[in-house]
Design a protein around this motif. Sequence first.
Motif, PDB file in Angstrom:
ATOM      1  N   LYS A 224       0.842  -1.207   0.000  1.00 16.04           N
ATOM      2  CA  LYS A 224       0.000   0.000   0.000  1.00 16.04           C
ATOM      3  C   LYS A 224       0.874   1.252   0.000  1.00 16.04           C
ATOM      4  O   LYS A 224       0.590   2.228  -0.715  1.00 16.04           O
ATOM      5  CB  LYS A 224      -0.912  -0.014   1.227  1.00 16.04           C
ATOM      6  N   GLY A 225       1.955   1.243   0.767  1.00 16.58           N
ATOM      7  CA  GLY A 225       2.884   2.379   0.798  1.00 16.58           C
ATOM      8  C   GLY A 225       3.604   2.550  -0.523  1.00 16.58           C
ATOM      9  O   GLY A 225       3.810   3.679  -0.992  1.00 16.58           O
ATOM     10  N   ALA A 226       3.993   1.441  -1.152  1.00 19.82           N
ATOM     11  CA  ALA A 226       4.682   1.504  -2.443  1.00 19.82           C
ATOM     12  C   ALA A 226       3.767   2.083  -3.517  1.00 19.82           C
ATOM     13  O   ALA A 226       4.209   2.877  -4.366  1.00 19.82           O
ATOM     14  CB  ALA A 226       5.174   0.113  -2.841  1.00 19.82           C
ATOM     15  N   GLU A 227       2.502   1.731  -3.460  1.00 24.75           N
ATOM     16  CA  GLU A 227       1.542   2.260  -4.442  1.00 24.75           C
ATOM     17  C   GLU A 227       1.353   3.767  -4.251  1.00 24.75           C
ATOM     18  O   GLU A 227       1.361   4.527  -5.210  1.00 24.75           O
ATOM     19  CB  GLU A 227       0.203   1.516  -4.299  1.00 24.75           C
ATOM     20  N   LEU A 228       1.224   4.199  -3.004  1.00 23.53           N
ATOM     21  CA  LEU A 228       1.093   5.628  -2.731  1.00 23.53           C
ATOM     22  C   LEU A 228       2.365   6.365  -3.147  1.00 23.53           C
ATOM     23  O   LEU A 228       2.305   7.443  -3.745  1.00 23.53           O
ATOM     24  CB  LEU A 228       0.807   5.877  -1.255  1.00 23.53           C
ATOM     25  N   LEU A 229       3.525   5.768  -2.862  1.00 26.43           N
ATOM     26  CA  LEU A 229       4.799   6.381  -3.245  1.00 26.43           C
ATOM     27  C   LEU A 229       4.882   6.569  -4.753  1.00 26.43           C
ATOM     28  O   LEU A 229       5.292   7.635  -5.220  1.00 26.43           O
ATOM     29  CB  LEU A 229       5.968   5.529  -2.754  1.00 26.43           C
ATOM     30  N   ASP A 230       4.485   5.576  -5.519  1.00 27.34           N
ATOM     31  CA  ASP A 230       4.510   5.701  -6.981  1.00 27.34           C
ATOM     32  C   ASP A 230       3.663   6.880  -7.451  1.00 27.34           C
ATOM     33  O   ASP A 230       4.089   7.676  -8.292  1.00 27.34           O
ATOM     34  CB  ASP A 230       4.015   4.413  -7.651  1.00 27.34           C
ATOM     35  N   ARG A 231       2.459   6.997  -6.895  1.00 26.36           N
ATOM     36  CA  ARG A 231       1.583   8.107  -7.288  1.00 26.36           C
ATOM     37  C   ARG A 231       2.155   9.450  -6.839  1.00 26.36           C
ATOM     38  O   ARG A 231       2.097  10.438  -7.578  1.00 26.36           O
ATOM     39  CB  ARG A 231       0.179   7.901  -6.719  1.00 26.36           C
ATOM     40  N   ALA A 232       2.732   9.495  -5.642  1.00 23.90           N
ATOM     41  CA  ALA A 232       3.324  10.745  -5.141  1.00 23.90           C
ATOM     42  C   ALA A 232       4.541  11.142  -5.964  1.00 23.90           C
ATOM     43  O   ALA A 232       4.766  12.337  -6.206  1.00 23.90           O
ATOM     44  CB  ALA A 232       3.696  10.592  -3.665  1.00 23.90           C
ATOM     45  N   HIS A 233       5.340  10.162  -6.414  1.00 26.74           N
ATOM     46  CA  HIS A 233       6.493  10.473  -7.266  1.00 26.74           C
ATOM     47  C   HIS A 233       6.052  11.156  -8.558  1.00 26.74           C
ATOM     48  O   HIS A 233       6.665  12.126  -8.997  1.00 26.74           O
ATOM     49  CB  HIS A 233       7.270   9.204  -7.616  1.00 26.74           C
ATOM     50  N   VAL A 234       5.001  10.642  -9.154  1.00 31.67           N
ATOM     51  CA  VAL A 234       4.498  11.240 -10.390  1.00 31.67           C
ATOM     52  C   VAL A 234       4.046  12.679 -10.128  1.00 31.67           C
ATOM     53  O   VAL A 234       4.412  13.605 -10.858  1.00 31.67           O
ATOM     54  CB  VAL A 234       3.344  10.397 -10.987  1.00 31.67           C
ATOM     55  N   ALA A 235       3.286  12.870  -9.078  1.00 26.87           N
ATOM     56  CA  ALA A 235       2.748  14.202  -8.775  1.00 26.87           C
ATOM     57  C   ALA A 235       3.852  15.188  -8.395  1.00 26.87           C
ATOM     58  O   ALA A 235       3.846  16.335  -8.850  1.00 26.87           O
ATOM     59  CB  ALA A 235       1.716  14.102  -7.652  1.00 26.87           C
ATOM     60  N   THR A 236       4.808  14.757  -7.561  1.00 19.50           N
ATOM     61  CA  THR A 236       5.885  15.676  -7.180  1.00 19.50           C
ATOM     62  C   THR A 236       6.828  15.916  -8.351  1.00 19.50           C
ATOM     63  O   THR A 236       7.426  16.987  -8.459  1.00 19.50           O
ATOM     64  CB  THR A 236       6.672  15.168  -5.951  1.00 19.50           C
ATOM     65  N   GLY A 237       6.934  14.936  -9.230  1.00 23.36           N
ATOM     66  CA  GLY A 237       7.742  15.132 -10.446  1.00 23.36           C
ATOM     67  C   GLY A 237       7.169  16.232 -11.319  1.00 23.36           C
ATOM     68  O   GLY A 237       7.911  17.025 -11.910  1.00 23.36           O
ATOM     69  N   LYS A 238       5.852  16.311 -11.371  1.00 26.57           N
ATOM     70  CA  LYS A 238       5.207  17.388 -12.141  1.00 26.57           C
ATOM     71  C   LYS A 238       5.515  18.740 -11.517  1.00 26.57           C
ATOM     72  O   LYS A 238       5.768  19.722 -12.229  1.00 26.57           O
ATOM     73  CB  LYS A 238       3.699  17.160 -12.218  1.00 26.57           C
ATOM     74  N   ALA A 239       5.514  18.820 -10.195  1.00 28.23           N
ATOM     75  CA  ALA A 239       5.851  20.069  -9.504  1.00 28.23           C
ATOM     76  C   ALA A 239       7.298  20.460  -9.805  1.00 28.23           C
ATOM     77  O   ALA A 239       7.599  21.630 -10.071  1.00 28.23           O
ATOM     78  CB  ALA A 239       5.632  19.941  -8.006  1.00 28.23           C
ATOM     79  N   GLU A 240       8.189  19.487  -9.762  1.00 25.20           N
ATOM     80  CA  GLU A 240       9.598  19.754 -10.072  1.00 25.20           C
ATOM     81  C   GLU A 240       9.752  20.206 -11.518  1.00 25.20           C
ATOM     82  O   GLU A 240      10.480  21.168 -11.806  1.00 25.20           O
ATOM     83  CB  GLU A 240      10.429  18.495  -9.829  1.00 25.20           C
ATOM     84  N   ASN A 241       9.065  19.539 -12.422  1.00 25.14           N
ATOM     85  CA  ASN A 241       9.159  19.912 -13.839  1.00 25.14           C
ATOM     86  C   ASN A 241       8.681  21.332 -14.087  1.00 25.14           C
ATOM     87  O   ASN A 241       9.245  22.048 -14.917  1.00 25.14           O
ATOM     88  CB  ASN A 241       8.383  18.923 -14.705  1.00 25.14           C
ATOM     89  N   ARG A 242       7.639  21.745 -13.367  1.00 24.96           N
ATOM     90  CA  ARG A 242       7.161  23.132 -13.510  1.00 24.96           C
ATOM     91  C   ARG A 242       8.246  24.122 -13.114  1.00 24.96           C
ATOM     92  O   ARG A 242       8.441  25.144 -13.758  1.00 24.96           O
ATOM     93  CB  ARG A 242       5.907  23.364 -12.669  1.00 24.96           C
ATOM     94  N   SER A 243       8.985  23.811 -12.064  1.00 27.36           N
ATOM     95  CA  SER A 243      10.022  24.737 -11.594  1.00 27.36           C
ATOM     96  C   SER A 243      11.241  24.751 -12.503  1.00 27.36           C
ATOM     97  O   SER A 243      11.996  25.722 -12.501  1.00 27.36           O
ATOM     98  CB  SER A 243      10.433  24.400 -10.158  1.00 27.36           C
ATOM     99  N   LEU A 244      11.434  23.700 -13.269  1.00 23.81           N
ATOM    100  CA  LEU A 244      12.610  23.603 -14.136  1.00 23.81           C
ATOM    101  C   LEU A 244      12.278  23.795 -15.614  1.00 23.81           C
ATOM    102  O   LEU A 244      13.163  23.674 -16.459  1.00 23.81           O
ATOM    103  CB  LEU A 244      13.271  22.233 -13.956  1.00 23.81           C
ATOM    104  N   ALA A 245      11.047  24.129 -15.924  1.00 25.32           N
ATOM    105  CA  ALA A 245      10.590  24.190 -17.317  1.00 25.32           C
ATOM    106  C   ALA A 245      11.387  25.165 -18.173  1.00 25.32           C
ATOM    107  O   ALA A 245      11.520  24.973 -19.383  1.00 25.32           O
ATOM    108  CB  ALA A 245       9.107  24.548 -17.358  1.00 25.32           C
ATOM    109  N   PHE A 246      11.949  26.180 -17.565  1.00 25.07           N
ATOM    110  CA  PHE A 246      12.671  27.195 -18.335  1.00 25.07           C
ATOM    111  C   PHE A 246      14.119  26.792 -18.617  1.00 25.07           C
ATOM    112  O   PHE A 246      14.824  27.491 -19.355  1.00 25.07           O
ATOM    113  CB  PHE A 246      12.648  28.527 -17.589  1.00 25.07           C
ATOM    114  N   LEU A 247      14.580  25.681 -18.066  1.00 25.11           N
ATOM    115  CA  LEU A 247      15.951  25.213 -18.289  1.00 25.11           C
ATOM    116  C   LEU A 247      15.976  24.165 -19.391  1.00 25.11           C
ATOM    117  O   LEU A 247      15.080  23.328 -19.483  1.00 25.11           O
ATOM    118  CB  LEU A 247      16.519  24.576 -17.013  1.00 25.11           C
ATOM    119  N   ASP A 248      17.029  24.197 -20.225  1.00 23.80           N
ATOM    120  CA  ASP A 248      17.183  23.123 -21.201  1.00 23.80           C
ATOM    121  C   ASP A 248      17.881  21.937 -20.521  1.00 23.80           C
ATOM    122  O   ASP A 248      18.286  22.025 -19.363  1.00 23.80           O
ATOM    123  CB  ASP A 248      17.934  23.602 -22.450  1.00 23.80           C
ATOM    124  N   GLU A 249      18.005  20.818 -21.226  1.00 22.05           N
ATOM    125  CA  GLU A 249      18.553  19.605 -20.625  1.00 22.05           C
ATOM    126  C   GLU A 249      19.985  19.795 -20.134  1.00 22.05           C
ATOM    127  O   GLU A 249      20.368  19.283 -19.083  1.00 22.05           O
ATOM    128  CB  GLU A 249      18.468  18.433 -21.602  1.00 22.05           C
TER     129      GLU A 249
END
Length: 156
Positions: free
Chosen positions: A100-125
């Motif tokens: 149950k924790g692993a499933e929640l972690l997977d979903r939280a990783h996706v959601a927090t990854g989106k937050a991180e991507n928003r903050s880094l969107a202006f940077l190239d690779e």
Amino acid sequence: MAENFEERLTYLMRRVSTALAQDVDRVLRDFAITHAQYGALAQLGLVDPEALSAATMADRNGITAQSMSSAIAGLLDRGLVRREPHPTHGRILQVRITPKGAELLDRAHVATGKAENRSLAFLDEQQKHALGSSLRAMMRAMGLYLYFPAADGDRP
């Protein structure tokens, strides 16, 4: 002429860190977990063996043992982790993530990854890679161990 405080790297890093932490906190509210709980789940989801002591998790998260114990208690109450005796140190309890924790972690990783991507969107690779390398170098210089391998293999 006095130095412009807003140009100091420590000031800039703190502002960025605070803003990103607030954004991630908002995301984590949807999962009813705190930053400390997310950090604990992330460590347990990525380590081998998949169990750690609360003291180890506190150290890796840069928080007090008391704060980590509180975080773990909340995870235990929800069935996201379980405690078990250490196989060789009888007085140490270790924590292990549940399915149950692993499933929640997977979903939280996706959601927090989106937050991180928003903050880094202006940077190239290339800029993202350089930023990550610089931050890992700073961590090593400050004696902060990197517990998870970087995508580029940059390890202490």
